[in-house]
Every structure is written in C-alpha cells, then in structure tokens.
Design a protein around this motif. Structure first.
Motif, mmCIF file in Angstrom:
data_model
loop_
_atom_site.group_PDB
_atom_site.id
_atom_site.type_symbol
_atom_site.label_atom_id
_atom_site.label_comp_id
_atom_site.label_asym_id
_atom_site.label_seq_id
_atom_site.Cartn_x
_atom_site.Cartn_y
_atom_site.Cartn_z
ATOM 1 N N UNK A 45 0.404 -14.180 51.529
ATOM 2 C CA UNK A 45 -0.287 -12.988 51.081
ATOM 3 C C UNK A 45 0.746 -11.888 50.891
ATOM 4 N N UNK A 46 0.954 -11.513 49.624
ATOM 5 C CA UNK A 46 1.918 -10.454 49.330
ATOM 6 C C UNK A 46 1.353 -9.546 48.232
ATOM 7 N N UNK A 47 0.152 -9.042 48.472
ATOM 8 C CA UNK A 47 -0.479 -8.153 47.504
ATOM 9 C C UNK A 47 0.277 -6.831 47.408
ATOM 10 N N UNK A 48 0.443 -6.366 46.172
ATOM 11 C CA UNK A 48 1.099 -5.082 45.887
ATOM 12 C C UNK A 48 2.546 -5.026 46.367
ATOM 13 N N UNK A 49 3.143 -6.167 46.569
ATOM 14 C CA UNK A 49 4.553 -6.194 46.976
ATOM 15 C C UNK A 49 5.471 -5.899 45.792
ATOM 16 N N UNK A 50 6.671 -5.476 46.094
ATOM 17 C CA UNK A 50 7.714 -5.346 45.076
ATOM 18 C C UNK A 50 8.609 -6.564 45.167
ATOM 19 N N UNK A 51 8.508 -7.468 44.170
ATOM 20 C CA UNK A 51 9.356 -8.649 44.109
ATOM 21 C C UNK A 51 10.100 -8.689 42.778
ATOM 22 N N UNK A 52 10.407 -7.527 42.241
ATOM 23 C CA UNK A 52 11.118 -7.448 40.965
ATOM 24 C C UNK A 52 12.459 -8.160 41.060
ATOM 25 N N UNK A 53 12.701 -9.064 40.099
ATOM 26 C CA UNK A 53 13.972 -9.778 40.055
ATOM 27 C C UNK A 53 14.119 -10.869 41.090
ATOM 28 N N UNK A 54 13.062 -11.169 41.842
ATOM 29 C CA UNK A 54 13.155 -12.149 42.923
ATOM 30 C C UNK A 54 13.431 -13.555 42.394
ATOM 31 N N UNK A 69 1.062 -7.430 42.345
ATOM 32 C CA UNK A 69 2.460 -7.546 42.793
ATOM 33 C C UNK A 69 3.410 -7.355 41.613
ATOM 34 N N UNK A 70 4.542 -6.723 41.862
ATOM 35 C CA UNK A 70 5.553 -6.513 40.832
ATOM 36 C C UNK A 70 6.538 -7.677 40.845
ATOM 37 N N UNK A 71 6.465 -8.523 39.821
ATOM 38 C CA UNK A 71 7.368 -9.666 39.671
ATOM 39 C C UNK A 71 8.155 -9.551 38.373
ATOM 40 N N UNK A 72 8.361 -8.342 37.942
ATOM 41 C CA UNK A 72 9.086 -8.122 36.690
ATOM 42 C C UNK A 72 10.472 -8.753 36.757
#
Length: 227
Positions: A45-54, A69-72
């Motif tokens: 569960x990682x709602x609304x997390x910042x995972x940009x560039x992960x 979630x930010x997965x940009x």
C-alpha cells in the motif's frame, strides 16, 4: 511476520511530488528497497507516494494500492502488476513495457508518452485515462471495458490486440493502428477511425474502414498469439 507492520508503516509515509523528469531521490530509493523486501509477503500500500524515477523493474506488485501515486519516469519494465490499483496515478514517461497489468485499475491515470510495448492490459478498467503519445506496440488490450473518456490520441499501437474490446467514444485521433487486431471489438465507428490510420494488415469489424498511414512506416508488427 513481526517486520510487516513496520514495513507497511514505512511505505505509508508520504513525501511531496518531485519536479518532472527528476532522478529518484534517496527517499524514493529507500521506499523502493522497503517494497522489494516485502513484495512476496504482503499486499503493498503506497497511495499518494512519490516514486518518481523509481526502479521497480521486474518486481512483484500484484494487487498493490498505488492510487494517486507519482510514478513519473519510473522503470517498471517486466513487473507483475495484475490487479494493481493505479487510479489517478501519474505514469507519464514511465517504462511499463512487457508488464502484466491484466485486470488493473487505471481510471483517471495519466500515461502520457509511457512505454507499454508488449504489455498485457486485457480487461483493464481505464475510464478517463490519458495515454496520449504512448507506445502500445504489440500490447494486449483484449476485453477492455469502462473506457469512457479514455484518450489514445497519438499512440503508436502497431500490432496491438483489441479483440472484444469496447471502444465507444474513445479518442484515437492521430493513432497508428498498423497491423492492429480489432476482431469483435465493439463501439468503434468510422467517424472515430477517420481520425486515425492503419494499413492492409489492420483487422476491423465488418463495415468499418481506416485511412492508410503515410508512406514510410515500418513493416507492421503482427499480434502475438501467445499473449
């Protein structure tokens, strides 16, 4: 199993979204490491997390909750994403090639310029999703439903499979459907298709036609029957 509550609590900590095209921050790398450590032991569960560039390539994220979630720009190539919830998630520019996203929820998600080549997207719910400019080459989009407001504008969907998909009122302006298979798809109209292009290998339901793409395109990729 004592470590699970602590791991889940760590994933729940939220940080602000980063700027576009940012490299993964140490916080993102730490969060990904925590996910990898428990990926086969719990539903993440990682709602609304910042995972940009992960870097989540090849990971097991089945049924994960990644709403908003930010997965940009994330690398998710080859990951197991069946049933994942990505409602309103930002996946712009992400690499989702060869992922298994069967049964995923992408309502309201943004996948502009994402790479979904050879991804499995059958039975995905994607109402309001934005795939503008995405690469859907060879992707499997069988049995799509709940697509109202979805945009496939400008996508490259050469050799993609849309069999039994419901495509009423979907925006396909500027899309390249060379070699795509729309066998028994529903809801498509000649008005929609007139805004896109295909070739002699594009398979359409009876009574429908599509303008040819401009000369100079590569030989179309045929759908993969094993997908």
């Amino acid at each position: 199993m004592k470590y699970l509550p602590a791991a889940i609590a760590a994933l729940a900590c939220l940080v602000p979204f980063t700027s576009p095209n940012a490299q993964p921050s140490p916080e993102v790398e730490k969060r990904v490491a925590a996910m990898v450590a428990v990926q086969f032991k719990t539903i993440l569960n990682c709602e609304r997390c910042d995972l940009a560039g992960a870097d989540l390539s090849g990971q097991f994220l089945r049924l994960a909750a990644f709403q908003s979630t930010n997965l940009e720009g994330a690398d998710i190539n080859g990951a197991e994403l069946t049933g994942i919830h990505l409602n309103r998630a930002n996946l712009d520019g992400a690499d989702l090639s060869r992922t298994n996203m069967a049964g995923a929820v992408l309502t309201g998600a943004s996948l502009r310029n994402a790479n979904l080549a050879y991804a499995r997207l059958d039975a995905v719910r994607m109402a309001g999703a934005d795939f503008t400019g995405a690469n859907l080459t060879g992707a499997n989009l069988r049995m799509l439903e709940y697509v109202e407001g979805t945009s496939f504008a400008g996508v490259t969907a050469r050799g993609a499979i849309f069999r039994h998909a419901y495509l009423s009122r979907v925006n396909i302006a500027g899309a390249d459907f060379s070699g795509a298979d729309f066998t028994r798809s529903k809801g498509l109209t000649n008005t929609q298709l007139a805004t896109a292009c295909g070739d002699e290998h594009t398979i359409l339901p009876p009574g429908l036609k599509i303008p040819p793409c401009k000369a100079g395109n590569e030989t179309p990729i045929r759908p993969q029957e094993t997908r």
